[in-house]
Write a protein that holds these residues in place. Structure first.
Motif, short mmCIF file in Angstrom:
data_model
loop_
_atom_site.label_atom_id
_atom_site.label_comp_id
_atom_site.label_asym_id
_atom_site.label_seq_id
_atom_site.Cartn_x
_atom_site.Cartn_y
_atom_site.Cartn_z
N THR A 236 -11.51 -0.45 -19.25
CA THR A 236 -10.77 -1.35 -18.37
C THR A 236 -10.87 -2.76 -18.93
O THR A 236 -11.96 -3.23 -19.28
N LEU A 237 -9.76 -3.46 -19.01
CA LEU A 237 -9.70 -4.78 -19.63
C LEU A 237 -9.63 -5.87 -18.55
O LEU A 237 -9.67 -5.58 -17.36
N ALA A 238 -9.54 -7.10 -19.00
CA ALA A 238 -9.42 -8.26 -18.10
C ALA A 238 -10.63 -8.38 -17.18
O ALA A 238 -10.50 -8.61 -15.98
N HIS A 239 -11.84 -8.21 -17.76
CA HIS A 239 -13.12 -8.41 -17.04
C HIS A 239 -13.32 -7.43 -15.90
O HIS A 239 -14.02 -7.73 -14.93
N VAL A 240 -12.73 -6.25 -16.00
CA VAL A 240 -12.91 -5.21 -15.00
C VAL A 240 -13.86 -4.15 -15.55
O VAL A 240 -13.73 -3.73 -16.70
N GLY A 241 -14.82 -3.70 -14.73
CA GLY A 241 -15.74 -2.67 -15.17
C GLY A 241 -15.35 -1.28 -14.69
O GLY A 241 -15.52 -0.29 -15.38
N LEU A 242 -14.80 -1.23 -13.48
CA LEU A 242 -14.34 0.03 -12.87
C LEU A 242 -13.10 -0.27 -12.06
O LEU A 242 -13.04 -1.27 -11.33
N ALA A 243 -12.10 0.58 -12.21
CA ALA A 243 -10.86 0.41 -11.45
C ALA A 243 -10.47 1.75 -10.83
O ALA A 243 -10.79 2.81 -11.36
N VAL A 244 -9.79 1.67 -9.69
CA VAL A 244 -9.24 2.87 -9.09
C VAL A 244 -7.81 2.59 -8.64
O VAL A 244 -7.52 1.54 -8.08
N GLU A 245 -6.92 3.52 -8.97
CA GLU A 245 -5.54 3.45 -8.50
C GLU A 245 -5.43 4.39 -7.31
O GLU A 245 -5.82 5.56 -7.39
N ILE A 246 -4.91 3.89 -6.20
CA ILE A 246 -4.88 4.64 -4.95
C ILE A 246 -3.44 4.88 -4.53
O ILE A 246 -2.63 3.94 -4.48
N HIS A 247 -3.12 6.13 -4.25
CA HIS A 247 -1.80 6.50 -3.74
C HIS A 247 -1.98 6.89 -2.27
O HIS A 247 -2.71 7.83 -1.96
N GLU A 248 -1.31 6.17 -1.37
CA GLU A 248 -1.39 6.45 0.06
C GLU A 248 -0.01 6.81 0.60
O GLU A 248 1.01 6.42 0.04
N MET A 249 0.00 7.57 1.70
CA MET A 249 1.25 7.93 2.35
C MET A 249 1.12 7.80 3.86
O MET A 249 0.04 8.02 4.42
N GLU A 250 2.22 7.45 4.48
CA GLU A 250 2.31 7.51 5.94
C GLU A 250 2.69 8.95 6.32
O GLU A 250 3.74 9.43 5.92
N ILE A 251 1.84 9.61 7.04
CA ILE A 251 2.08 10.99 7.44
C ILE A 251 2.75 11.02 8.81
O ILE A 251 2.27 10.41 9.77
N LEU A 252 3.88 11.72 8.87
CA LEU A 252 4.64 11.78 10.11
C LEU A 252 4.17 12.95 10.98
O LEU A 252 3.60 13.92 10.49
N ALA A 253 4.43 12.84 12.27
CA ALA A 253 4.01 13.88 13.21
C ALA A 253 4.67 15.22 12.91
O ALA A 253 4.12 16.29 13.22
N SER A 254 5.83 15.18 12.28
CA SER A 254 6.57 16.41 11.97
C SER A 254 6.06 17.12 10.72
O SER A 254 6.54 18.20 10.39
N GLU A 255 5.09 16.53 10.04
CA GLU A 255 4.63 17.08 8.76
C GLU A 255 3.29 17.79 8.91
O GLU A 255 2.46 17.42 9.74
N SER A 256 3.09 18.77 8.06
CA SER A 256 1.84 19.51 8.02
C SER A 256 1.06 19.10 6.77
O SER A 256 1.53 19.31 5.65
N LEU A 257 -0.12 18.51 6.96
CA LEU A 257 -0.97 18.04 5.87
C LEU A 257 -2.19 18.95 5.79
O LEU A 257 -2.93 19.10 6.76
#
Length: 369
Positions: A78-99
């Motif tokens: 990881t560059l630019a003075h970063v030691g650890l990075a995490v990329e996070i993918h989030e979603m809004e889950i609708l009432a009509s969906e099964s997760l």
């Protein structure tokens, strides 16, 4: 109804790994449901890779319990003075969906479905033996993917975005280039199906350790409410149509010729008029030739021009920047900050799939009504 997707980075400065991870997760707040987390850090060996991955899995399970996101670890500095990075993918889950949170053979994955489509989030797929050849590891990883997709009744052609991380991607093992060895195995896997809506968007990028690791998103449309479309760039030859000149190393004995990288330049997934545009790993290639000898600034500008052809009027929400040479960070960052002002970005050191390429960029655009 439109389901909003959210992408973000969280980073922390260099410290001992466990301390970085503990602090990052303690400070991490997810507004919506986290579906995927991709961790990036410096790793010095395959044994350390397994050690760090095991620690991440344990701490993620402690934090999220039975609703943990799909996780993966990428051995890239990881560059630019970063030691650890995490990329996070989030979603809004609708009432009509099964997760649903599931597991097969110690591999965790997530499914999400409604009346319009079914989605699969699968990641961190690695070999049990990171010291095998790249071809052998690739076969094992694709076997795992195939088994899970069969269980979920998700055909192979439903893969819409795939990330392919390959240890020492441009190196050779007994006259076979690692990237070409991976591409040949991927082609054999993909040949089992017909790709009516084009191949997935994809990134094929190097990492220092970890063998072969794959993340993927798949979407199976049930009806016309969900539309999946490949996006081409007229300035570039499609990667899956490259000539043999661009394919390096010895031919796989199971094949009559070296096979091309099977991906589209971008892939659009639209549900009820809104959705996401996945931009594949993109570099300074015109036609099928790399722009050589022009320097990092010009390669960066050409890369961004290629991406802008794909995204059109849809602005990028987030990008990953892979740099071959760490000393070129400032020059690349200057160009990117001018042309992509305000776009969330992370900078990583990684070998690109061609030795002469200095930079590769991938990204995501959110498409709304």
């Amino acid at each position: 109804m439109y389901r909003k997707l959210h992408y973000k980075y969280a980073t922390i400065s260099a410290q001992p790994f466990e301390k970085m991870l503990s602090q990052l997760l303690a400070e991490l707040n997810c507004t919506y449901t986290p579906m995927r987390m991709v961790f990036f850090t410096t790793i010095s060996s395959n044994s350390q890779y397994v050690e760090y991955l095991t620690l991440i899995q344990r701490m993620i399970n402690d934090k999220f319990g039975t609703q943990a996101p799909v996780i993966s670890l990428v051995a890239q500095d990881t560059l630019a003075h970063v030691g650890l990075a995490v990329e996070i993918h989030e979603m809004e889950i609708l009432a009509s969906e099964s997760l649903l949170y599931k597991k097969w053979n110690n591999t965790s994955y997530i499914t999400l479905h409604d009346d319009s489509c079914k989605r699969l989030f699968l990641g961190g797929i690695i070999s049990k033996d990171l010291n095998q050849s790249i071809a052998a590891q690739s076969e094992e990883v694709f076997d795992t993917i195939e088994a899970i997709m069969e269980i979920e009744s998700m055909p192979i052609y439903s893969i819409v975005r795939q990330w392919n991380y390959i240890e020492k991607i441009t190196e050779y093992n007994q006259e076979r280039q690692n990237y070409q060895a991976f591409n040949d195995v991927r082609s054999l896997f993909y040949d089992q199906t017909e790709w009516k809506n084009g191949f997935p968007a994809a990134t094929g990028i190097g990492m220092d350790w970890g063998g072969v690791m794959i993340d993927l998103n798949a979407t199976l449309a049930y009806n016309a409410d969900t539309n999946i479309t490949p996006i081409d760039n007229p300035l570039q030859v499609a990667a899956h149509a490259y000539s043999q000149v661009q394919l390096l190393g010895k031919v796989d004995e199971r094949l009559s010729h070296k096979t091309t990288p099977k991906f589209e330049r971008a892939k659009q997934v639209i549900q009820c008029g809104s959705g996401v545009l996945y931009v594949s790993g993109t570099a300074a290639i015109r036609g099928e030739l790399s722009l050589q000898g022009v320097g990092i600034e010009e390669q960066t500008r050409i890369t961004i021009e290629n991406i802008n052809v794909l995204t059109g009027k849809h602005p990028l929400e987030i990008i990953r920047v892979y740099l071959k040479n760490t000393e070129e960070l400032e020059a690349a960052e200057t160009v990117i900050s001018q042309l992509y002002h305000g776009v969330s970005a992370i900078y990583l050191q990684a070998d690109v799939c061609r030795e002469e390429l200095l930079i590769e960029i991938e990204g995501v655009s959110i498409i709304t009504h």
